[in-house]
Motif scaffolding. Structure first.
Motif, short mmCIF file in Angstrom:
data_model
loop_
_atom_site.label_atom_id
_atom_site.label_comp_id
_atom_site.label_asym_id
_atom_site.label_seq_id
_atom_site.Cartn_x
_atom_site.Cartn_y
_atom_site.Cartn_z
N ALA A 114 26.10 -43.56 43.49
CA ALA A 114 25.67 -42.26 42.97
C ALA A 114 24.20 -42.27 42.57
CB ALA A 114 26.54 -41.87 41.77
N GLY A 115 23.47 -43.33 42.94
CA GLY A 115 22.04 -43.38 42.65
C GLY A 115 21.78 -43.75 41.20
N SER A 116 20.69 -43.21 40.66
CA SER A 116 20.29 -43.55 39.29
C SER A 116 19.95 -42.29 38.52
CB SER A 116 19.11 -44.51 39.28
OG SER A 116 17.98 -43.91 39.90
N VAL A 117 20.04 -42.37 37.20
CA VAL A 117 19.64 -41.28 36.31
C VAL A 117 18.64 -41.83 35.30
CG1 VAL A 117 21.82 -40.03 36.58
CG2 VAL A 117 21.57 -41.69 34.73
N THR A 118 17.97 -40.95 34.60
CA THR A 118 16.99 -41.36 33.60
C THR A 118 17.69 -41.78 32.31
OG1 THR A 118 16.73 -39.14 32.69
CG2 THR A 118 15.39 -39.71 34.63
N ASP A 119 16.92 -41.90 31.25
CA ASP A 119 17.49 -42.33 29.96
C ASP A 119 17.98 -41.15 29.12
OD1 ASP A 119 17.10 -45.04 30.41
OD2 ASP A 119 15.02 -44.96 29.73
N ASP A 120 18.23 -40.02 29.73
CA ASP A 120 18.73 -38.84 29.04
C ASP A 120 20.26 -38.88 29.02
OD1 ASP A 120 19.48 -36.37 28.09
OD2 ASP A 120 18.37 -35.21 29.57
N PRO A 121 20.90 -38.99 27.84
CA PRO A 121 22.37 -39.06 27.78
C PRO A 121 23.05 -37.85 28.41
CG PRO A 121 21.41 -39.72 25.68
CD PRO A 121 20.29 -39.17 26.51
N LYS A 122 22.46 -36.67 28.26
CA LYS A 122 23.08 -35.47 28.85
C LYS A 122 23.06 -35.55 30.38
CE LYS A 122 23.07 -30.41 28.85
NZ LYS A 122 23.31 -30.37 30.30
N GLU A 123 21.94 -35.99 30.95
CA GLU A 123 21.88 -36.12 32.40
C GLU A 123 22.91 -37.14 32.88
OE1 GLU A 123 18.88 -37.60 35.98
OE2 GLU A 123 18.18 -37.60 33.89
N GLY A 169 21.64 -49.31 29.95
CA GLY A 169 21.92 -48.34 28.89
C GLY A 169 22.99 -48.75 27.91
N VAL A 170 23.24 -50.08 27.74
CA VAL A 170 24.30 -50.51 26.84
C VAL A 170 23.83 -51.52 25.80
CG1 VAL A 170 26.13 -50.08 28.53
CG2 VAL A 170 25.05 -52.33 28.45
N SER A 171 22.51 -51.77 25.71
CA SER A 171 22.01 -52.79 24.79
C SER A 171 21.84 -52.21 23.39
CB SER A 171 20.70 -53.37 25.32
OG SER A 171 20.94 -54.05 26.54
N MET A 172 21.08 -52.91 22.55
CA MET A 172 20.97 -52.55 21.14
C MET A 172 19.73 -51.71 20.84
SD MET A 172 23.69 -53.92 20.09
CE MET A 172 23.49 -53.62 18.34
N GLY A 173 18.83 -51.54 21.81
CA GLY A 173 17.58 -50.84 21.54
C GLY A 173 17.71 -49.34 21.63
N ALA A 174 16.53 -48.67 21.60
CA ALA A 174 16.49 -47.23 21.79
C ALA A 174 16.65 -46.93 23.28
CB ALA A 174 15.16 -46.68 21.26
N TYR A 175 16.88 -45.66 23.59
CA TYR A 175 17.01 -45.20 24.97
C TYR A 175 18.14 -45.93 25.70
CZ TYR A 175 12.33 -43.57 23.78
OH TYR A 175 11.25 -43.00 23.14
N GLU A 176 19.32 -45.89 25.12
CA GLU A 176 20.50 -46.48 25.74
C GLU A 176 21.47 -45.35 26.06
OE1 GLU A 176 20.38 -49.44 26.64
OE2 GLU A 176 18.88 -50.34 25.35
N PRO A 177 21.26 -44.63 27.18
CA PRO A 177 21.99 -43.38 27.43
C PRO A 177 23.49 -43.56 27.61
CG PRO A 177 20.79 -44.06 29.39
CD PRO A 177 20.33 -44.95 28.27
N VAL A 178 23.93 -44.68 28.19
CA VAL A 178 25.36 -44.88 28.42
C VAL A 178 26.08 -44.99 27.09
CG1 VAL A 178 27.09 -46.38 29.45
CG2 VAL A 178 24.95 -45.95 30.66
N LYS A 179 25.55 -45.82 26.22
CA LYS A 179 26.18 -45.99 24.91
C LYS A 179 26.12 -44.68 24.11
CE LYS A 179 25.65 -49.90 22.71
NZ LYS A 179 25.09 -50.99 21.89
N GLU A 180 24.98 -44.00 24.14
CA GLU A 180 24.85 -42.75 23.38
C GLU A 180 25.80 -41.68 23.89
OE1 GLU A 180 20.88 -41.21 22.65
OE2 GLU A 180 20.04 -43.21 23.01
N ALA A 181 26.00 -41.61 25.20
CA ALA A 181 26.84 -40.56 25.77
C ALA A 181 28.32 -40.85 25.59
CB ALA A 181 26.51 -40.39 27.25
N LEU A 182 28.73 -42.13 25.71
CA LEU A 182 30.16 -42.45 25.74
C LEU A 182 30.74 -42.83 24.38
CD1 LEU A 182 30.36 -44.51 29.06
CD2 LEU A 182 30.85 -42.09 28.71
N SER A 183 29.93 -43.33 23.48
CA SER A 183 30.46 -43.76 22.18
C SER A 183 31.20 -42.64 21.44
CB SER A 183 29.34 -44.31 21.30
OG SER A 183 28.87 -45.54 21.81
#
Length: 394
Positions: free
Chosen positions: A217-226, A246-260
């Protein structure tokens, strides 16, 4: 940190085999059989010639060389009733049914090739060059067991026992999605601060190597909504989803922000190197399994081998567990951080294994040159050259 074995156990306890479905045998390649298949008839279904030659009574050619009259031809597919009397022969083609009374086939190479009369230069023992009815399969024999992976030979025997359709567990459809504002599509210009995206290509290929269908499905940016919009759109065709990054401990982790916030995906530190940050759970109304892997390419690949590949086996109705391992002798000293199970990229040659010189989790070229992973246990920080080690062949 969570032990590697417990993380795998939690995954295998969650995923389920896909429901069986009946397909045309042409569409069954790569799927796993969900039924036993028996032959309704013996194979071959009748005695037939294994060679082009002459059907004879063995006693008539025992004193060869002899010359005998040829009374006819029997071709493959001949449905007539053919019989052979004493002192007579019939020309016969490969696969043709044996005439009644014939007990052997004389290959044409043992004769002068005559059509009205034939000189036979060698005796043929009883049963020579005859395929007996049922010598491959007897009527009622199971030719394929449930759980068999269907390849070309398996499709051949399915057709050979008359099956047009077969019940299988289909190849899981796995969507692969990478995240990162720095990612550029291969083949496009590389701007400042960008890298070409490789993880989704690698993981989709790994999915296909594991017997499933990989959809990039390609790639997306660091935007959780996208990320979430893309994920929702892909769930329509997915039996499982793999993300990277997008699953580490820093900022800009869209996967964790979107799914948590969903409460169905757990993000944890697993006691391994590479690949410590891991996530797993289910998403969507159909509770599709999702594997959220770290973004470094080696970490993603090792995580796939350890966690995703066994889960895909479960989904295909196959036995699953930790990757198969062998024992080998290390050709160099090994180091590992305390408290983590290390998976060192290596080259396995026979009974020896040599670690590659570049072990960084970003060093994809070193991974491409490896064919194995050396496993160093959590309670071991160093091993000398010559130590016997556990090795996972890739």
């Amino acid at each position: 940190m969570k032990p590697v074995d417990r993380h795998l156990a939690d995954i295998l306890a969650t995923v389920r085999p896909l429901a069986p479905l009946e397909v045309e045998i042409e569409a069954a390649l790569g799927a796993v059989l969900a039924e036993d298949v028996a032959s309704p008839v013996p194979l071959p279904p009748f005695d037939n010639s294994a060679m082009d030659g002459y059907a004879v009574r063995a006693e008539d050619v025992a004193a060869a060389p002899v010359t005998l009259p040829v009374i006819g031809d029997v071709a493959a597919g001949d449905g007539g009733l053919n019989a052979l009397g004493p002192g007579l022969v019939t020309r016969i083609m490969t696969g043709a049914p044996m005439p009644t009374g014939a007990g052997a086939v004389v290959p044409v190479e043992w004769t002068d090739g005559g059509t009205a009369r034939v000189r036979i230069d060698r005796p043929a023992p009883l049963g020579n060059a005859i395929r007996r009815a049922g010598e491959d399969v007897r009527a009622g024999d199971v030719v394929l067991r449930e759980g068999a992976r269907i390849g070309a030979a398996q499709i051949g025997i399915l057709a050979g026992v008359g099956r047009r359709r077969v019940l299988v567990r289909p190849r899981p459809r796995v969507v692969v999605l990478s995240t990162g504002a720095e990612l550029a599509e291969p083949g496009t210009p590389l701007g400042a601060g960008r890298i070409w995206e490789s993880n989704s290509f690698m993981l989709a290929a790994a999915v296909r190597e594991a017997g499933a269908e990989g959809f990039r499905a390609g790639s997306v940016t660091d935007d959780p909504k996208e990320f979430m919009d893309t994920l929702d759109a892909q769930l329509l065709r997915a039996d499982a989803v793999i993300t990277s990054g997008g699953v580490s401990m820093g900022a800009y982790e869209p996967v964790k922000e979107a799914l948590s916030p969903l409460g169905t995906v757990t993000f944890e530190k697993v006691a391994m190197q590479p690949g410590m940050p891991q996530g797993f759970g289910v998403v969507g109304p159909d509770r599709v399994p999702i594997f959220t892997l770290p973004g470094n390419p080696v970490s993603s690949f090792v995580s796939f081998v350890l966690f995703v590949k066994p889960a895909l086996r479960v989904m295909q109705g196959l036995p699953a567990g930790p990757p198969a391992a062998v024992r080998a002798t290390a050709t160099a000293p090994l180091r590992s951080p305390a408290g983590r199970r290390s998976y060192l990229r290596a080259v396995l040659t026979g009974e020896t294994v040599a670690p590659v010189t570049r072990q960084g989790s970003h060093q994809l070229a070193a991974l491409a040159g490896a064919n194995a992973l050396i496993v160093v246990p959590e309670d071991v920080t160093s091993l000398p050259e010559g130590a016997e080690v556990e090795v996972i062949p890739l």
